[in-house]
Design an enzyme around this catalytic site. Structure first.
Site, PDB file in Angstrom:
ATOM      1  N   GLY A 172       0.843  -1.188   0.000  1.00  0.00           N
ATOM      2  CA  GLY A 172       0.000   0.000   0.000  1.00  0.00           C
ATOM      3  C   GLY A 172       0.875   1.232   0.000  1.00  0.00           C
ATOM      4  N   CYS A 173       0.445   2.246   0.680  1.00  0.00           N
ATOM      5  CA  CYS A 173       1.170   3.518   0.723  1.00  0.00           C
ATOM      6  C   CYS A 173       2.596   3.314   1.216  1.00  0.00           C
ATOM      7  CB  CYS A 173       0.433   4.474   1.661  1.00  0.00           C
ATOM      8  SG  CYS A 173       1.301   6.013   1.922  1.00  0.00           S
TER       9      CYS A 173
END
Length: 194
Positions: free
Chosen positions: A45-46
């Site tokens: 993800g991020c």
């Protein structure tokens, strides 16, 4: 006189704050000799949220944010340089699994889209075998299939300075983003389900 003291005090605090900010935001150079150490690449993800997860692991020499994979199939990822005398790829895999939702095939937490899906990018056959074994262990522990992919691609593009060490450069914004995204709450629920 009192006004002068206040002005000097405020100026000193501003200068101290600027110095502190510069120290937090300075580009982190690759340590000498790090180019000879092994690398591990993970998409979770991020990348802002994955950097601190690996920075906290003893034996990790350097972490940088960027993109793994090629073209439309690339993901936000981190490249981890580690000292095999002080840590192992298995320890890095354990840190990875503790910091992702392995069952979300749409992205991670509030970030949706292929570029935010989780993946392991092994460097060589040995890392691939360990990654596959760890994925089987996660599936067994939770009793369900894992969406995290294991992808053969050593393509890694480094993100700009703004995105490197974001959690240190902008600690308040980072904590607010992490909280609003629901990352910690979901990770706690997954840990509790084991």
């Amino acid at each position: 006189m009192r006004r002068l003291i206040v002005v000097v005090s405020v100026a000193a605090l501003l200068a101290l704050g600027a110095t502190s900010w510069r120290a937090r935001t300075a580009p982190e150079p690759l340590p000498a000799g790090a180019e000879r150490l092994p690398k591990a690449t993970f998409a979770g993800g991020c990348y802002w949220c994955m950097e601190p997860a690996f920075d906290a692991v003893t034996g990790v020499v350097h972490v940088r944010a960027g993109w793994a994979g090629e073209g439309d199939l690339r993901r936000e990822a981190v490249e981890v340089v580690f000292d095999p005398q002080r840590t192992s790829y298995e320890v890095l895999l354990a840190a990875f699994w503790r910091n992702v939702d392995p069952f979300d095939g749409r992205g991670q937490f509030c970030d949706v889209g292929h570029e935010y899906t989780s993946a392991i990018y092994p460097h060589g056959a040995a890392q691939r075998a360990l990654a596959e074994a760890s994925r089987r262990d996660v599936e067994k522990a939770h009793g369900r299939p894992v969406a995290t992919e294991i992808v053969d691609s050593e393509e890694f593009s480094v993100a700009g300075d703004f995105d490197q060490n974001y959690y240190r450069q902008h600690p308040v914004r980072y904590r607010l983003f992490r909280l609003a995204c629901g990352r910690d709450a979901r990770l706690a629920a997954l840990e509790h389900a084991r």
